[in-house]
Motif scaffolding. Structure first.
Motif, PDB file in Angstrom:
ATOM      1  N   GLY A   1     -13.018  15.015 -42.481  1.00  0.00           N
ATOM      2  CA  GLY A   1     -12.670  13.937 -41.563  1.00  0.00           C
ATOM      3  C   GLY A   1     -11.258  13.430 -41.789  1.00  0.00           C
ATOM      4  O   GLY A   1     -10.630  13.713 -42.820  1.00  0.00           O
ATOM      5  N   PHE A   2     -10.761  12.643 -40.816  1.00  0.00           N
ATOM      6  CA  PHE A   2      -9.398  12.128 -40.926  1.00  0.00           C
ATOM      7  C   PHE A   2      -9.263  10.812 -40.158  1.00  0.00           C
ATOM      8  O   PHE A   2     -10.041  10.504 -39.254  1.00  0.00           O
ATOM      9  CB  PHE A   2      -8.388  13.133 -40.360  1.00  0.00           C
ATOM     10  CG  PHE A   2      -8.409  13.233 -38.845  1.00  0.00           C
ATOM     11  CD1 PHE A   2      -7.538  12.466 -38.079  1.00  0.00           C
ATOM     12  CD2 PHE A   2      -9.305  14.062 -38.194  1.00  0.00           C
ATOM     13  CE1 PHE A   2      -7.556  12.538 -36.683  1.00  0.00           C
ATOM     14  CE2 PHE A   2      -9.338  14.141 -36.810  1.00  0.00           C
ATOM     15  CZ  PHE A   2      -8.464  13.380 -36.050  1.00  0.00           C
ATOM     16  N   ILE A   3      -8.241  10.037 -40.535  1.00  0.00           N
ATOM     17  CA  ILE A   3      -7.780   8.855 -39.794  1.00  0.00           C
ATOM     18  C   ILE A   3      -6.260   8.890 -39.817  1.00  0.00           C
ATOM     19  O   ILE A   3      -5.659   9.130 -40.873  1.00  0.00           O
ATOM     20  CB  ILE A   3      -8.270   7.537 -40.426  1.00  0.00           C
ATOM     21  CG1 ILE A   3      -9.799   7.473 -40.474  1.00  0.00           C
ATOM     22  CG2 ILE A   3      -7.719   6.333 -39.658  1.00  0.00           C
ATOM     23  CD1 ILE A   3     -10.317   6.234 -41.199  1.00  0.00           C
ATOM     24  N   THR A   4      -5.643   8.644 -38.670  1.00  0.00           N
ATOM     25  CA  THR A   4      -4.186   8.591 -38.622  1.00  0.00           C
ATOM     26  C   THR A   4      -3.742   7.475 -37.692  1.00  0.00           C
ATOM     27  O   THR A   4      -4.388   7.204 -36.673  1.00  0.00           O
ATOM     28  CB  THR A   4      -3.603   9.942 -38.164  1.00  0.00           C
ATOM     29  OG1 THR A   4      -2.171   9.886 -38.211  1.00  0.00           O
ATOM     30  CG2 THR A   4      -4.034  10.293 -36.745  1.00  0.00           C
ATOM     31  N   GLN A   5      -2.633   6.817 -38.056  1.00  0.00           N
ATOM     32  CA  GLN A   5      -2.067   5.747 -37.229  1.00  0.00           C
ATOM     33  C   GLN A   5      -0.561   5.697 -37.439  1.00  0.00           C
ATOM     34  O   GLN A   5      -0.075   5.598 -38.573  1.00  0.00           O
ATOM     35  CB  GLN A   5      -2.691   4.390 -37.571  1.00  0.00           C
ATOM     36  CG  GLN A   5      -2.177   3.251 -36.699  1.00  0.00           C
ATOM     37  CD  GLN A   5      -2.749   1.906 -37.105  1.00  0.00           C
ATOM     38  OE1 GLN A   5      -3.776   1.822 -37.765  1.00  0.00           O
ATOM     39  NE2 GLN A   5      -2.063   0.837 -36.715  1.00  0.00           N
ATOM     40  N   LYS A   6       0.161   5.760 -36.348  1.00  0.00           N
ATOM     41  CA  LYS A   6       1.618   5.726 -36.388  1.00  0.00           C
ATOM     42  C   LYS A   6       2.113   4.331 -36.778  1.00  0.00           C
ATOM     43  O   LYS A   6       1.591   3.311 -36.323  1.00  0.00           O
ATOM     44  CB  LYS A   6       2.165   6.107 -35.012  1.00  0.00           C
ATOM     45  CG  LYS A   6       3.681   6.091 -34.889  1.00  0.00           C
ATOM     46  CD  LYS A   6       4.100   6.417 -33.460  1.00  0.00           C
ATOM     47  CE  LYS A   6       5.604   6.311 -33.284  1.00  0.00           C
ATOM     48  NZ  LYS A   6       6.020   6.599 -31.886  1.00  0.00           N
ATOM     49  N   ASN A   7       3.135   4.285 -37.641  1.00  0.00           N
ATOM     50  CA  ASN A   7       3.806   3.028 -38.036  1.00  0.00           C
ATOM     51  C   ASN A   7       2.811   1.945 -38.450  1.00  0.00           C
ATOM     52  O   ASN A   7       2.963   0.770 -38.121  1.00  0.00           O
ATOM     53  CB  ASN A   7       4.679   2.506 -36.889  1.00  0.00           C
ATOM     54  CG  ASN A   7       5.855   3.418 -36.600  1.00  0.00           C
ATOM     55  OD1 ASN A   7       6.198   4.288 -37.405  1.00  0.00           O
ATOM     56  ND2 ASN A   7       6.473   3.248 -35.441  1.00  0.00           N
ATOM     57  N   ALA A   8       1.790   2.337 -39.206  1.00  0.00           N
ATOM     58  CA  ALA A   8       0.756   1.384 -39.616  1.00  0.00           C
ATOM     59  C   ALA A   8       1.224   0.466 -40.732  1.00  0.00           C
ATOM     60  O   ALA A   8       0.771  -0.665 -40.849  1.00  0.00           O
ATOM     61  CB  ALA A   8      -0.498   2.142 -40.057  1.00  0.00           C
ATOM     62  N   VAL A   9       2.155   0.954 -41.578  1.00  0.00           N
ATOM     63  CA  VAL A   9       2.607   0.172 -42.733  1.00  0.00           C
ATOM     64  C   VAL A   9       4.131   0.099 -42.732  1.00  0.00           C
ATOM     65  O   VAL A   9       4.811   0.852 -42.031  1.00  0.00           O
ATOM     66  CB  VAL A   9       2.106   0.806 -44.053  1.00  0.00           C
ATOM     67  CG1 VAL A   9       0.583   0.832 -44.096  1.00  0.00           C
ATOM     68  CG2 VAL A   9       2.657   2.223 -44.236  1.00  0.00           C
ATOM     69  N   TRP A  10       4.616  -0.842 -43.556  1.00  0.00           N
ATOM     70  CA  TRP A  10       6.060  -0.980 -43.687  1.00  0.00           C
ATOM     71  C   TRP A  10       6.435  -1.336 -45.118  1.00  0.00           C
ATOM     72  O   TRP A  10       5.602  -1.766 -45.915  1.00  0.00           O
ATOM     73  CB  TRP A  10       6.622  -1.992 -42.704  1.00  0.00           C
ATOM     74  CG  TRP A  10       6.190  -3.444 -42.928  1.00  0.00           C
ATOM     75  CD1 TRP A  10       5.337  -3.928 -43.884  1.00  0.00           C
ATOM     76  CD2 TRP A  10       6.609  -4.579 -42.173  1.00  0.00           C
ATOM     77  NE1 TRP A  10       5.199  -5.286 -43.777  1.00  0.00           N
ATOM     78  CE2 TRP A  10       5.970  -5.720 -42.729  1.00  0.00           C
ATOM     79  CE3 TRP A  10       7.458  -4.757 -41.093  1.00  0.00           C
ATOM     80  CZ2 TRP A  10       6.148  -7.009 -42.228  1.00  0.00           C
ATOM     81  CZ3 TRP A  10       7.645  -6.045 -40.588  1.00  0.00           C
ATOM     82  CH2 TRP A  10       6.989  -7.146 -41.147  1.00  0.00           C
ATOM     83  N   HIS A  11       7.731  -1.129 -45.429  1.00  0.00           N
ATOM     84  CA  HIS A  11       8.291  -1.550 -46.713  1.00  0.00           C
ATOM     85  C   HIS A  11       9.802  -1.621 -46.551  1.00  0.00           C
ATOM     86  O   HIS A  11      10.370  -1.149 -45.555  1.00  0.00           O
ATOM     87  CB  HIS A  11       7.897  -0.584 -47.835  1.00  0.00           C
ATOM     88  CG  HIS A  11       8.306   0.836 -47.596  1.00  0.00           C
ATOM     89  ND1 HIS A  11       9.590   1.312 -47.829  1.00  0.00           N
ATOM     90  CD2 HIS A  11       7.604   1.900 -47.130  1.00  0.00           C
ATOM     91  CE1 HIS A  11       9.649   2.591 -47.537  1.00  0.00           C
ATOM     92  NE2 HIS A  11       8.456   2.989 -47.097  1.00  0.00           N
ATOM     93  N   THR A  12      10.456  -2.223 -47.509  1.00  0.00           N
ATOM     94  CA  THR A  12      11.917  -2.295 -47.455  1.00  0.00           C
ATOM     95  C   THR A  12      12.518  -0.955 -47.856  1.00  0.00           C
ATOM     96  O   THR A  12      11.923  -0.168 -48.599  1.00  0.00           O
ATOM     97  CB  THR A  12      12.447  -3.390 -48.393  1.00  0.00           C
ATOM     98  OG1 THR A  12      11.938  -3.157 -49.711  1.00  0.00           O
ATOM     99  CG2 THR A  12      12.018  -4.763 -47.913  1.00  0.00           C
ATOM    100  N   GLY A  13      13.736  -0.706 -47.338  1.00  0.00           N
ATOM    101  CA  GLY A  13      14.422   0.551 -47.626  1.00  0.00           C
ATOM    102  C   GLY A  13      15.503   0.387 -48.668  1.00  0.00           C
ATOM    103  O   GLY A  13      15.280  -0.206 -49.728  1.00  0.00           O
ATOM    104  N   ALA A  14      16.693   0.893 -48.336  1.00  0.00           N
ATOM    105  CA  ALA A  14      17.805   0.860 -49.292  1.00  0.00           C
ATOM    106  C   ALA A  14      18.211  -0.561 -49.635  1.00  0.00           C
ATOM    107  O   ALA A  14      18.657  -0.836 -50.750  1.00  0.00           O
ATOM    108  CB  ALA A  14      18.990   1.634 -48.723  1.00  0.00           C
ATOM    109  N   THR A  15      18.056  -1.474 -48.680  1.00  0.00           N
ATOM    110  CA  THR A  15      18.350  -2.885 -48.932  1.00  0.00           C
ATOM    111  C   THR A  15      17.146  -3.726 -48.527  1.00  0.00           C
ATOM    112  O   THR A  15      16.231  -3.247 -47.851  1.00  0.00           O
ATOM    113  CB  THR A  15      19.577  -3.347 -48.125  1.00  0.00           C
ATOM    114  OG1 THR A  15      19.247  -3.329 -46.724  1.00  0.00           O
ATOM    115  CG2 THR A  15      20.776  -2.425 -48.368  1.00  0.00           C
TER     116      THR A  15
END
Length: 473
Positions: A286-300
């Motif tokens: 089985g699987f679950i997928t979701q586009k842009n579900a999470v976020w975090h900071t990048g280089a700054t």
């Protein structure tokens, strides 16, 4: 007066003669066969047609816990330090209402509450001084309607509503009244109370059984994480569910049955053990997928990076009799879960947590007190369980026993070593799943964050002992 006495005498003689005649006829007649007692009913079901193919059914479930827990370091309970806790709670109290209302239409509703102890710990005990209300707890878990495309055939069912129909695994959609162990591996309910409602989502799905294949696919409309009743974590270098944007979630599951087919009536819910009534061996993916579900900071700190959530699993499930005449059976499951929630995602969870706070927060993570451990995270998990059902007359009219063991081995990116959580238990099946007592011991690790890397490092282990009494009608 003389006429009256004469009439009374005639009536009396007539009644005596009639009684004598009836007694003689009864003596001459063959004895009537003894009536068998009506069979005991095990369900609350109302038939809507004469054949019973259309019906409406109601079930009730209550799981009461008595628990002794060794607290994680720094645990507080309503402002006081506690090394150990004892609590009484309702793990689950549920009412199901469902039925086949026509040849093609099935409806399903579930109402109830979860994790109700002295803290009323869902969505969480607050220590901020704001008002709370222990009576606001029960809610609709499911409200779904389903259409059977082919009459009397399970080839294709199309449904929609608030439902637990899920893609990841059988334990992502468990029938909690029939599980073998005291509790399910909750990590498999991957977004529980984050972007869903206690593992239920607003979904449109298709499911069915074609020969040995059982399938389900769904598109779900996840809830924003900021509606889960808890303060969302701040945007930082480690992934968390995003507070901006909204994308649909896609999921699916395929199961291949080598012997008997599994129950397929209620939407989604998969039986924990059939107690030797069926011969089941399945392979699943089985699987679950979701586009842009999470976020975090990048280089700054001002650079925001969005990531997809991609989860998948493969597993084998066995539940079959070892001796049909005696009613003994075996239950076993082995699954591999590949879990990508984004960079270094990690979430603690404690089932019906008996603690309200901590003086030793772990790596900036919330909810690390009481009986909590890192339950959800980016990485992988191997989960296994095995149990053995003894013969049905083991305890005479008192039922039988079913011991079991569970192991959850997590390898999370943010934890520097494998995390093992182990459960050992014994079911006393007084009347199958309808009345059972379960004694369960869990052993889990606790952690501190390493200053240099922020990785979680195991410092020791703690345990909890739970006695559960389940009544299921």
């Amino acid at each position: 007066m003389r006429k009256t006495l004469t009439i009374l005498c005639l009536v009396s003689n007539t009644l005596v003669f009639a009684q004598q005649r009836a007694d003689s006829v009864a003596a001459a007649a063959p004895p009537l066969p003894s009536q068998k007692p009506a069979p005991e009913k095990n369900e609350l079901k109302y038939n809507l047609n004469e054949s019973g193919s259309h019906f409406f059914k109601v079930t009730f479930l209550n799981q009461t816990w008595l628990r002794l827990n060794q607290s994680n370091p720094g645990t507080t309970v309503i402002g006081e330090p506690k090394n150990n806790t004892f609590d009484i709670g309702l793990r689950r109290t549920r009412i199901q209402m469902f039925g086949q209302v026509s040849d093609h239409v099935f409806v399903y509703f579930q109402f109830g509450m979860n994790n109700f102890n002295f803290l009323n710990a869902s969505p969480g005990f607050n220590t901020t001084g704001t008002l709370s209300n222990r009576k606001v707890q029960a809610f609709f878990h499911d409200a779904v309607a389903e259409y059977l495309v082919f009459k009397n055939k399970d080839y294709l069912k199309i449904g929609g509503g608030l439902t637990i129909v899920n893609g990841l695994s059988r334990f992502s959609q468990p029938s909690v009244g029939t599980i073998m162990s005291m509790d399910v591996p909750v990590f498999a309910q991957a977004t529980v109370d984050q972007t869903d409602e206690f593992s239920r989502k607003l979904s449109l799905y298709a499911r069915g059984q074609v020969g040995p294949i059982d399938y389900r696919v769904a598109v779900s409309d996840p809830f924003p994480v900021q509606t889960n009743g808890a303060a969302p974590p701040a945007l930082g270098p480690n992934a968390n569910f995003a507070l901006k944007g909204h994308n649909k979630q896609f999921q699916g599951m395929l199961l291949y049955s080598f012997f008997d087919k599994e129950a397929n009536q209620t939407p989604g819910y998969m039986t924990g053990t059939y107690l030797g009534k069926k011969k089941i061996f399945n392979l699943e993916a089985g699987f679950i997928t979701q586009k842009n579900a999470v976020w975090h900071t990048g280089a700054t700190a001002t650079d925001t990076v969005y990531q997809a959530m991609n989860l998948w699993s493969v597993a084998a499930f066995l539940d079959m009799p070892t001796n049909r005449a005696k009613g003994s059976a075996i239950n076993a499951y082995l699954g591999y879960f590949n879990l990508n929630y984004g960079r270094n995602y990690l979430r603690y969870n404690g089932i019906m947590n008996p603690a309200s706070g901590t003086t030793q927060a772990v790596g900036g993570l919330g909810g690390t007190q009481g009986n909590a451990f890192p339950m959800f995270g980016t990485g992988s998990v191997i989960y296994s369980q095995v149990g053995y059902l003894f013969r049905q007359d083991l305890l005479g009219s008192g039922g039988t026993l079913m011991p079991y063991a569970q192991a959850q081995i997590g390898n999370y990116d943010r934890v520097n070593k494998s995390m093992g959580v182990y459960n050992f238990g014994l079911n006393w099946l007084i009347k199958g799943h309808n009345a059972k007592l379960t004694l369960d011991y869990q052993n889990r690790p606790y952690y501190q964050a390493l200053p240099a890397t922020g990785q979680l490092d195991a410092q020791g282990r703690r345990g909890q002992l739970v006695l559960q009494y389940q009544v299921y009608i």
